[in-house]
Design a protein around this motif. Sequence first.
Motif, PDB file in Angstrom:
ATOM      1  N   MET A   1      15.286  12.447  -7.446  1.00  0.00           N
ATOM      2  CA  MET A   1      14.701  11.123  -7.514  1.00  0.00           C
ATOM      3  C   MET A   1      13.333  11.129  -6.842  1.00  0.00           C
ATOM      4  N   PRO A   2      12.290  10.650  -7.534  1.00  0.00           N
ATOM      5  CA  PRO A   2      10.953  10.670  -6.951  1.00  0.00           C
ATOM      6  C   PRO A   2      10.833   9.684  -5.789  1.00  0.00           C
ATOM      7  N   HIS A   3       9.880   9.945  -4.935  1.00  0.00           N
ATOM      8  CA  HIS A   3       9.609   9.066  -3.801  1.00  0.00           C
ATOM      9  C   HIS A   3       9.178   7.705  -4.327  1.00  0.00           C
ATOM     10  N   GLN A   4       9.811   6.624  -3.868  1.00  0.00           N
ATOM     11  CA  GLN A   4       9.525   5.291  -4.392  1.00  0.00           C
ATOM     12  C   GLN A   4       8.796   4.387  -3.397  1.00  0.00           C
ATOM     13  N   GLY A   5       8.354   4.921  -2.279  1.00  0.00           N
ATOM     14  CA  GLY A   5       7.628   4.109  -1.309  1.00  0.00           C
ATOM     15  C   GLY A   5       6.164   3.945  -1.710  1.00  0.00           C
ATOM     16  N   PHE A   6       5.428   3.216  -0.877  1.00  0.00           N
ATOM     17  CA  PHE A   6       3.999   3.037  -1.108  1.00  0.00           C
ATOM     18  C   PHE A   6       3.268   3.182   0.225  1.00  0.00           C
ATOM     19  N   PRO A   7       3.265   4.410   0.778  1.00  0.00           N
ATOM     20  CA  PRO A   7       2.674   4.635   2.102  1.00  0.00           C
ATOM     21  C   PRO A   7       1.145   4.561   2.072  1.00  0.00           C
ATOM     22  N   ARG A   8       0.542   4.642   3.222  1.00  0.00           N
ATOM     23  CA  ARG A   8      -0.914   4.547   3.357  1.00  0.00           C
ATOM     24  C   ARG A   8      -1.659   5.586   2.529  1.00  0.00           C
ATOM     25  N   CYS A   9      -1.076   6.763   2.354  1.00  0.00           N
ATOM     26  CA  CYS A   9      -1.769   7.816   1.606  1.00  0.00           C
ATOM     27  C   CYS A   9      -1.932   7.460   0.118  1.00  0.00           C
ATOM     28  N   PHE A  10      -1.244   6.431  -0.361  1.00  0.00           N
ATOM     29  CA  PHE A  10      -1.350   5.987  -1.755  1.00  0.00           C
ATOM     30  C   PHE A  10      -2.288   4.792  -1.901  1.00  0.00           C
ATOM     31  N   ARG A  11      -3.041   4.488  -0.843  1.00  0.00           N
ATOM     32  CA  ARG A  11      -3.925   3.323  -0.858  1.00  0.00           C
ATOM     33  C   ARG A  11      -5.360   3.729  -0.570  1.00  0.00           C
ATOM     34  N   LEU A  12      -6.301   3.001  -1.160  1.00  0.00           N
ATOM     35  CA  LEU A  12      -7.704   3.130  -0.784  1.00  0.00           C
ATOM     36  C   LEU A  12      -7.880   2.258   0.455  1.00  0.00           C
ATOM     37  N   LEU A  13      -8.340   2.850   1.551  1.00  0.00           N
ATOM     38  CA  LEU A  13      -8.274   2.153   2.830  1.00  0.00           C
ATOM     39  C   LEU A  13      -9.612   1.654   3.362  1.00  0.00           C
ATOM     40  N   ASN A  14     -10.708   2.265   2.957  1.00  0.00           N
ATOM     41  CA  ASN A  14     -11.984   1.856   3.547  1.00  0.00           C
ATOM     42  C   ASN A  14     -13.079   1.726   2.485  1.00  0.00           C
ATOM     43  N   ARG A  71       0.741  -3.616  -7.018  1.00  0.00           N
ATOM     44  CA  ARG A  71       1.276  -2.563  -6.140  1.00  0.00           C
ATOM     45  C   ARG A  71       2.656  -2.106  -6.600  1.00  0.00           C
ATOM     46  N   GLU A  72       3.505  -3.049  -6.977  1.00  0.00           N
ATOM     47  CA  GLU A  72       4.849  -2.707  -7.447  1.00  0.00           C
ATOM     48  C   GLU A  72       4.779  -1.882  -8.726  1.00  0.00           C
ATOM     49  N   SER A  73       3.893  -2.256  -9.634  1.00  0.00           N
ATOM     50  CA  SER A  73       3.740  -1.535 -10.897  1.00  0.00           C
ATOM     51  C   SER A  73       3.298  -0.088 -10.651  1.00  0.00           C
ATOM     52  N   VAL A  74       2.338   0.098  -9.764  1.00  0.00           N
ATOM     53  CA  VAL A  74       1.868   1.456  -9.453  1.00  0.00           C
ATOM     54  C   VAL A  74       2.948   2.235  -8.718  1.00  0.00           C
ATOM     55  N   ARG A  75       3.625   1.589  -7.796  1.00  0.00           N
ATOM     56  CA  ARG A  75       4.674   2.271  -7.030  1.00  0.00           C
ATOM     57  C   ARG A  75       5.753   2.832  -7.940  1.00  0.00           C
ATOM     58  N   ASP A  79       4.572   8.614 -10.152  1.00  0.00           N
ATOM     59  CA  ASP A  79       4.814   9.990 -10.583  1.00  0.00           C
ATOM     60  C   ASP A  79       4.305  10.234 -12.004  1.00  0.00           C
ATOM     61  N   GLN A  80       4.012   9.181 -12.770  1.00  0.00           N
ATOM     62  CA  GLN A  80       3.516   9.325 -14.140  1.00  0.00           C
ATOM     63  C   GLN A  80       1.993   9.201 -14.224  1.00  0.00           C
ATOM     64  N   LEU A  81       1.379   8.651 -13.191  1.00  0.00           N
ATOM     65  CA  LEU A  81      -0.071   8.443 -13.214  1.00  0.00           C
ATOM     66  C   LEU A  81      -0.800   9.726 -12.833  1.00  0.00           C
ATOM     67  N   PRO A  82      -2.006   9.915 -13.379  1.00  0.00           N
ATOM     68  CA  PRO A  82      -2.793  11.103 -13.017  1.00  0.00           C
ATOM     69  C   PRO A  82      -3.311  10.991 -11.587  1.00  0.00           C
ATOM     70  N   ALA A  83      -3.848  12.074 -11.064  1.00  0.00           N
ATOM     71  CA  ALA A  83      -4.402  12.097  -9.708  1.00  0.00           C
ATOM     72  C   ALA A  83      -5.788  11.464  -9.743  1.00  0.00           C
ATOM     73  N   VAL A  84      -5.807  10.147  -9.613  1.00  0.00           N
ATOM     74  CA  VAL A  84      -7.060   9.395  -9.640  1.00  0.00           C
ATOM     75  C   VAL A  84      -7.029   8.325  -8.559  1.00  0.00           C
ATOM     76  N   ASP A  85      -8.222   7.905  -8.145  1.00  0.00           N
ATOM     77  CA  ASP A  85      -8.366   6.733  -7.299  1.00  0.00           C
ATOM     78  C   ASP A  85      -8.601   5.557  -8.228  1.00  0.00           C
ATOM     79  N   ILE A  86      -7.792   4.529  -8.132  1.00  0.00           N
ATOM     80  CA  ILE A  86      -7.846   3.384  -9.039  1.00  0.00           C
ATOM     81  C   ILE A  86      -8.237   2.141  -8.253  1.00  0.00           C
TER      82      ILE A  86
END
Length: 131
Positions: A1-14, A71-75, A79-86
């Motif tokens: 089961m993939p990680h389903q959280g939304f930690p800080r590393c998945f956010r643009l912060l500054n 946020r819920e939609s991205v979370r 695992d299906q989205l490419p490695a991009v900053d959105i």
Amino acid sequence: MPHQGFPRCFRLLNAGDYRYVFEQADLKVHGKGIMALARRNTLGHPRLGLVVSKKNVKLAVDRNRFKRLVRESVRLRQDQLPAVDIVVLARRGVQDMDNDVLYRQLHGMWKRLRRDSQADKALSASSKHTT
């Protein structure tokens, strides 16, 4: 089961993270009342930033609902989205959409983003081989 959280590393912060995307977005995906800009990153996972202005979405409850749904939609699809900053921008009229319509808009945008990212990656790979 993939990680389903939304930690800080998945956010643009500054501001620098946002500037990175705004300066030269590789991909642009539109939906009704929504626009997403994306730029490749080297992290191996997507990161999300939100821009919801009071000018476009007057009530705080509507701004917060929009951010929560994005946020819920991205979370759920990280695992299906490419490695991009959105960076997702809310446009006028987004507050008039109900949750189901907004969720379908986002789902379609993520599918287009994934498809366009794969096409962009293939195009850049083929151009490297021809030079």
